[in-house]
Design an enzyme around this catalytic site. Structure first.
Site, PDB file in Angstrom:
ATOM      1  N   GLY A  14       0.748  -1.364  -0.204  1.00  0.00           N
ATOM      2  CA  GLY A  14      -0.097  -0.072  -0.098  1.00  0.00           C
ATOM      3  C   GLY A  14       0.838   1.267  -0.019  1.00  0.00           C
ATOM      4  O   GLY A  14       1.938   1.336   0.864  1.00  0.00           O
ATOM      5  N   ARG A  75       0.958  -5.045  -5.192  1.00  0.00           N
ATOM      6  CA  ARG A  75       1.099  -6.048  -4.484  1.00  0.00           C
ATOM      7  C   ARG A  75       1.155  -7.282  -5.291  1.00  0.00           C
ATOM      8  O   ARG A  75       0.482  -7.679  -5.974  1.00  0.00           O
ATOM      9  CB  ARG A  75      -0.329  -6.368  -3.665  1.00  0.00           C
ATOM     10  N   ASP A 106       5.136  -4.913   6.196  1.00  0.00           N
ATOM     11  CA  ASP A 106       5.421  -6.536   6.342  1.00  0.00           C
ATOM     12  C   ASP A 106       5.535  -7.165   5.475  1.00  0.00           C
ATOM     13  O   ASP A 106       6.328  -7.899   5.255  1.00  0.00           O
ATOM     14  CB  ASP A 106       5.174  -6.530   7.587  1.00  0.00           C
ATOM     15  N   THR A 129       4.504   2.309   5.504  1.00  0.00           N
ATOM     16  CA  THR A 129       3.007   2.023   5.490  1.00  0.00           C
ATOM     17  C   THR A 129       2.081   2.996   6.476  1.00  0.00           C
ATOM     18  O   THR A 129       2.976   3.474   7.413  1.00  0.00           O
ATOM     19  CB  THR A 129       2.764   0.599   5.917  1.00  0.00           C
ATOM     20  N   ASP A 131      -0.040   1.993   8.422  1.00  0.00           N
ATOM     21  CA  ASP A 131      -0.414   1.252   9.368  1.00  0.00           C
ATOM     22  C   ASP A 131       0.546   1.589  10.865  1.00  0.00           C
ATOM     23  O   ASP A 131      -0.138   1.023  11.761  1.00  0.00           O
ATOM     24  CB  ASP A 131      -0.375  -0.253   9.267  1.00  0.00           C
ATOM     25  N   ASP A 133       2.604  -0.666  11.571  1.00  0.00           N
ATOM     26  CA  ASP A 133       2.552  -2.040  12.473  1.00  0.00           C
ATOM     27  C   ASP A 133       4.010  -2.869  12.134  1.00  0.00           C
ATOM     28  O   ASP A 133       3.974  -3.747  11.918  1.00  0.00           O
ATOM     29  CB  ASP A 133       1.491  -2.803  11.933  1.00  0.00           C
ATOM     30  N   ARG A 175      -5.683  -2.385   8.934  1.00  0.00           N
ATOM     31  CA  ARG A 175      -5.674  -3.664   8.757  1.00  0.00           C
ATOM     32  C   ARG A 175      -5.618  -4.315  10.205  1.00  0.00           C
ATOM     33  O   ARG A 175      -6.862  -4.190  10.797  1.00  0.00           O
ATOM     34  CB  ARG A 175      -4.278  -4.269   8.121  1.00  0.00           C
TER      35      ARG A 175
HETATM   36  O1  F6P Z   1      -1.319  -1.413   4.367  1.00  0.00           O
HETATM   37  C1  F6P Z   1      -2.036  -0.257   4.367  1.00  0.00           C
HETATM   38  C2  F6P Z   1      -3.454  -0.556   3.952  1.00  0.00           C
HETATM   39  O2  F6P Z   1      -3.817   0.861   3.645  1.00  0.00           O
HETATM   40  C3  F6P Z   1      -4.166  -1.019   5.302  1.00  0.00           C
HETATM   41  O3  F6P Z   1      -4.517  -0.213   6.372  1.00  0.00           O
HETATM   42  C4  F6P Z   1      -5.377  -1.707   4.542  1.00  0.00           C
HETATM   43  O4  F6P Z   1      -6.006  -2.628   5.047  1.00  0.00           O
HETATM   44  C5  F6P Z   1      -4.947  -1.809   3.099  1.00  0.00           C
HETATM   45  O5  F6P Z   1      -3.556  -1.214   2.925  1.00  0.00           O
HETATM   46  C6  F6P Z   1      -5.789  -1.813   2.007  1.00  0.00           C
HETATM   47  O6  F6P Z   1      -5.110  -2.284   0.769  1.00  0.00           O
HETATM   48  P1  F6P Z   1      -5.542  -2.248  -0.537  1.00  0.00           P
HETATM   49  O7  F6P Z   1      -5.442  -0.919  -1.009  1.00  0.00           O
HETATM   50  O8  F6P Z   1      -5.011  -3.277  -1.215  1.00  0.00           O
HETATM   51  O9  F6P Z   1      -7.142  -2.613  -0.616  1.00  0.00           O
END
Ligand code: F6P
Length: 327
Positions: A14, A75, A106, A129, A131, A133, A175
Site C-alpha cells: 500500500g 502487491r 511487512d 506504511t 499502519d 505496524d 488492517r
Molecule cells: O497496509 C496499508 C493499508 O492501507 C491497510 O490499512 C489496508 O487494510 C490495506 O492497505 C488496503 O489495501 P488495498 O489498497 O490493497 O485494498
C-alpha cells in the site's frame, strides 16, 4: 564486503505519504556517494518484468511534498514464489543492479527477506506504511500523515453528528493494527475506540453508549479500526447497536483510501529523508538485510527477519487516557 556500484530502489504494498521523500533521499544519497541508482517501477512486479529507469538527482526534484509514489506500487503474488523471485534476480543481474532498497510494509519485507536469503543481492528495508505496524521502528513513513488525515475527517463528522444528535460509527484503516484508530480517535475526542489489540465486546459498547447518554451527551462518535476484533464489521456493529439502542439515530462512515493520500506531513518527510540516506550508507558500509527505523529519536537497524516476526505494542496508557477524557 561486496562492491556496490548500482542500487535499485522500489516501493511496494500500500502506498504511503512520504514514500516519495524516501525515494528522493535514496537517489540523492546515491549520487552523493557516487553510486548509480535505478528506480524499479511497480514494486516486485516491475522487478520481475525488468521495468527499470536510471534515476539522477534531478529526476526526483519537487517530489518531497507529493503523496503517493512516483515509482508506483503493487502487491505481487508472483514474487511469493521461488520462480518469481528467480526471474526478478535475473532482471537485476541483467541491469547490473548490485543491491536493493525496498520501501514498504511487512508483506514487502517478507518477500525481501526470502529474496535476500536465496540470492547474493544485499537488501535494506525502509518502513513505509500508514499502519505503523512494523517492529523495529516507532514510526513508519506515512503513519503521521494518515493519522492527521483521519483526525481531520473525524472532526468534520463531529460537526454533523452534533448538529443532528447522531451516533456515528467511523471506520479507519489499519488492517490488523489499531494505531491510526487510537491516535486519531483520542485526538478527535471519540467517545469509543475499537481496535484489534483490545476486545471490548459489543455488549460493553452498548452499555457504555447508554451511560454516555445519561451523562448528557447528545451525540457520539465510535472510531472502529478496520481490523477490530469484535468479529463484526462496522455495518454489522451499527446494526446491532441500532437494534439495542433504538433511541439512537445511527450512521456509518468508512474513511477508506483517502487516508492513504495527500501531501506528507513535516514529520513524515523528515523521517523519510533520514531513513533514505541511512539505507544507502548502510549498504555502502557493508550492513545488509536489515530494516532501518527510528527508536527513541535515533536511527537504528533491525534484522529483516526480526522486523517481519515482531509486533509493535499498542500504547495501553493512551487507551486509559481516552477512557478518562471522554467521561
Ligand atoms: O497496509 C496499508 C493499508 O492501507 C491497510 O490499512 C489496508 O487494510 C490495506 O492497505 C488496503 O489495501 P488495498 O489498497 O490493497 O485494498
Amino acid at each position: 564486503m561486496k562492491i556496490i556500484k548500482t542500487i535499485g530502489v522500489l516501493t511496494s504494498g500500500g502506498d504511503a505519504p512520504g514514500m516519495n521523500a524516501a525515494i528522493r533521499a535514496v537517489v540523492r544519497a546515491c549520487s552523493y556517494y557516487q553510486t548509480a541508482c535505478v528506480g524499479i517501477y511497480r514494486g516486485f512486479q516491475g522487478m520481475i518484468e525488468g521495468d527499470f529507469e536510471r534515476l539522477e538527482p534531478r529526476s526526483v526534484h519537487n517530489i518531497v511534498k507529493k503523496g503517493g509514489t512516483v515509482l508506483k506500487s503493487a502487491r505481487c503474488d508472483e514474487f511469493k514464489t521461488k520462480e518469481g523471485r528467480k526471474k526478478a534476480y535475473d532482471q537485476l543481474r541483467n541491469a547490473n543492479i548490485d543491491a536493493l532498497i525496498v520501501i514498504g510494509g511487512d508483506g514487502s519485507f517478507t518477500g525481501a527477506m526470502h529474496f535476500s536469503k536465496e540470492f547474493d543481492i544485499p537488501v535494506i528495508g525502509i518502513p513505509g506504511t500508514i499502519d505503523n505496524d512494523i517492529f523495529g521502528t516507532q514510526y513508519t513513513i506515512g503513519y503521521d500523515t494518515a493519522r492527521n488525515t483521519a483526525m481531520e475527517a473525524i472532526d468534520k463528522i463531529r460537526d454533523t453528528a452534533s448538529s443532528h444528535n447522531r451516533l456515528f460509527f467511523i471506520e479507519v484503516m489499519g488492517r490488523d493494527a489499531g494505531f491510526i484508530a487510537l491516535n486519531s480517535g483520542v485526538a478527535a475526542g471519540a467517545e469509543e475506540i475499537l481496535i484489534p489489540e483490545e476486545d471490548m465486546g459489543v455488549d460493553r459498547l452498548v452499555e457504555s453508549l447508554k451511560k454516555s447518554r445519561l451523562t448528557g451527551k447528545t451525540s457520539s462518535l465510535v472510531v472502529v479500526s478496520e481490523g477490530d476484533d469484535t468479529g463484526e464489521n462496522v455495518y454489522e456493529l451499527a446494526k446491532y447497536v441500532r437494534k439495542n439502542l433504538p433511541q439512537y439515530d445511527v450512521r456509518v462512515s468508512v474513511l477508506g483510501h483517502m487516508q492513504r493520500g495527500g501531501n506528507p506531513s513535516c514529520a513524515d518527510r523528515v523521517l523519510a529523508s533520514r531513513l533514505g540516506v541511512k539505507a544507502v550508507e548502510l549498504l555502502l558500509n557493508g550492513t545488509y538485510n536489515v530494516m532501518v527505523g527510528v527508536l527513541n529519536e535515533k536511527i537504528e537497524h533491525t534484522k529483516l527477519e526480526d522486523a517481519v516476526k515482531g509486533k509493535n505494542k499498542i500504547n495501553q496508557e493512551l487507551l486509559r487516557i481516552s477512557d478518562i477524557i471522554t467521561i
